[in-house]
Design an enzyme around this catalytic site. Structure first.
Site, PDB file in Angstrom:
ATOM      1  N   HIS A 290       9.530  50.852   4.696  1.00 17.99           N
ATOM      2  CA  HIS A 290       8.220  51.478   4.881  1.00 17.99           C
ATOM      3  C   HIS A 290       8.432  52.904   5.375  1.00 17.99           C
ATOM      4  O   HIS A 290       9.555  53.340   5.614  1.00 17.99           O
ATOM      5  CB  HIS A 290       7.360  50.673   5.864  1.00 17.99           C
ATOM      6  CG  HIS A 290       7.736  50.850   7.297  1.00 17.99           C
ATOM      7  ND1 HIS A 290       6.816  51.044   8.308  1.00 17.99           N
ATOM      8  CD2 HIS A 290       8.944  50.865   7.927  1.00 17.99           C
ATOM      9  CE1 HIS A 290       7.435  51.154   9.475  1.00 17.99           C
ATOM     10  NE2 HIS A 290       8.728  51.050   9.267  1.00 17.99           N
TER      11      HIS A 290
ATOM     12  N   CYS B 219      10.622  58.310  11.431  1.00 12.71           N
ATOM     13  CA  CYS B 219       9.950  57.236  10.702  1.00 12.71           C
ATOM     14  C   CYS B 219       8.970  57.727   9.644  1.00 12.71           C
ATOM     15  O   CYS B 219       8.381  56.927   8.927  1.00 12.71           O
ATOM     16  CB  CYS B 219       9.249  56.290  11.677  1.00 12.71           C
ATOM     17  SG  CYS B 219      10.418  55.409  12.723  1.00 12.71           S
TER      18      CYS B 219
ATOM     19  N   HIS C 229      12.424  54.208   5.255  1.00 11.52           N
ATOM     20  CA  HIS C 229      13.516  53.542   5.965  1.00 11.52           C
ATOM     21  C   HIS C 229      13.219  52.052   6.009  1.00 11.52           C
ATOM     22  O   HIS C 229      12.142  51.609   5.620  1.00 11.52           O
ATOM     23  CB  HIS C 229      13.673  54.107   7.390  1.00 11.52           C
ATOM     24  CG  HIS C 229      12.493  53.858   8.267  1.00 11.52           C
ATOM     25  ND1 HIS C 229      11.303  54.570   8.152  1.00 11.52           N
ATOM     26  CD2 HIS C 229      12.310  52.962   9.260  1.00 11.52           C
ATOM     27  CE1 HIS C 229      10.448  54.126   9.055  1.00 11.52           C
ATOM     28  NE2 HIS C 229      11.030  53.149   9.737  1.00 11.52           N
TER      29      HIS C 229
ATOM     30  N   HIS D 163      13.879  47.981   7.983  1.00  7.86           N
ATOM     31  CA  HIS D 163      14.117  47.209   9.197  1.00  7.86           C
ATOM     32  C   HIS D 163      14.424  45.765   8.813  1.00  7.86           C
ATOM     33  O   HIS D 163      13.972  45.283   7.777  1.00  7.86           O
ATOM     34  CB  HIS D 163      12.873  47.158  10.101  1.00  7.86           C
ATOM     35  CG  HIS D 163      12.415  48.467  10.617  1.00  7.86           C
ATOM     36  ND1 HIS D 163      13.054  49.119  11.649  1.00  7.86           N
ATOM     37  CD2 HIS D 163      11.364  49.246  10.258  1.00  7.86           C
ATOM     38  CE1 HIS D 163      12.413  50.250  11.900  1.00  7.86           C
ATOM     39  NE2 HIS D 163      11.377  50.356  11.076  1.00  7.86           N
TER      40      HIS D 163
ATOM     41  N   HIS E  54      11.723  41.994   1.537  1.00 10.19           N
ATOM     42  CA  HIS E  54      12.311  42.868   0.512  1.00 10.19           C
ATOM     43  C   HIS E  54      11.230  43.583  -0.288  1.00 10.19           C
ATOM     44  O   HIS E  54      11.289  43.682  -1.508  1.00 10.19           O
ATOM     45  CB  HIS E  54      13.262  42.077  -0.397  1.00 10.19           C
ATOM     46  CG  HIS E  54      14.550  41.777   0.282  1.00 10.19           C
ATOM     47  ND1 HIS E  54      14.689  40.725   1.164  1.00 10.19           N
ATOM     48  CD2 HIS E  54      15.751  42.416   0.242  1.00 10.19           C
ATOM     49  CE1 HIS E  54      15.936  40.715   1.623  1.00 10.19           C
ATOM     50  NE2 HIS E  54      16.599  41.735   1.095  1.00 10.19           N
TER      51      HIS E  54
ATOM     52  N   GLU F  12      10.369  45.025  15.442  1.00  6.11           N
ATOM     53  CA  GLU F  12      10.798  45.999  14.444  1.00  6.11           C
ATOM     54  C   GLU F  12      12.296  46.284  14.615  1.00  6.11           C
ATOM     55  O   GLU F  12      12.994  46.558  13.655  1.00  6.11           O
ATOM     56  CB  GLU F  12       9.979  47.282  14.601  1.00  6.11           C
ATOM     57  CG  GLU F  12      10.100  48.224  13.448  1.00  6.11           C
ATOM     58  CD  GLU F  12       9.107  49.364  13.548  1.00  6.11           C
ATOM     59  OE1 GLU F  12       8.030  49.252  12.929  1.00  6.11           O
ATOM     60  OE2 GLU F  12       9.411  50.347  14.245  1.00  6.11           O
TER      61      GLU F  12
END
Length: 155
Positions: free
Chosen positions: A41, A50, A54, A56, A94, A139
């Site tokens: 996201h 951010c 990127h 997580h 994913h 996160e």
């Protein structure tokens, strides 16, 4: 040193334990189940790392409460997993979250409310007397957002 006992006579229902004994109490109990997913996201209107695309490895923890049924279960952990897999994870794992979630900035704070609402909707249609008490969305291993029942409803 630990001693081990070999069980020679496994309890048999209606012989060693009666069906009416399977339910021990009539109190509300909370069970929790944890899942993880990987997703990408980026944040809008944010001046920091951010703002770039990127990813997580997220962790989600659900706290679900209810009253035990006749055999002493609030909800089968397998049922929680089924709801997660079929109703929630398909939008997250994913995936590019900015595409798969409703229009929102994909902050942990926004996402945890969406996840809470999806689980609550599924429980309302599938389960008697079960309700979401909290959802935690990690996160990173040290940073999470949380939605609690008392913040989501006016009960």
């Amino acid at each position: 040193m630990y001693g081990f006992t070999i069980v020679e006579n496994l309890q048999k229902i209606d012989q060693d334990i009666k069906r009416q004994e399977l339910k021990y109490h009539q109190k509300r109990v909370m069970v929790s189940k944890e899942f993880s997913f990987d997703a990408a996201h980026h944040l809008h209107c944010y001046e920091g790392k951010c703002k770039n695309l990127h990813g997580h490895t997220y962790k989600v923890i659900f706290g679900i409460s209810g009253f035990v049924d006749d055999i002493g279960l609030v909800i089968d952990f397998g049922e929680i997993k089924k709801i997660w897999k079929e109703q929630i994870e398909i939008h997250l794992d994913h995936r590019y979250l900015n595409d798969t979630l409703p229009n929102m900035n994909t902050t942990a704070e926004n996402m945890v409310v969406w996840i809470y609402e999806k689980m609550e909707e599924s429980l309302e249609s599938d389960q008697k007397d079960c309700r979401v008490e909290f959802v935690k969305l990690y996160e990173t291993p040290t940073s999470f957002a949380e939605a609690r029942r008392e913040w989501m409803t006016h009960e």
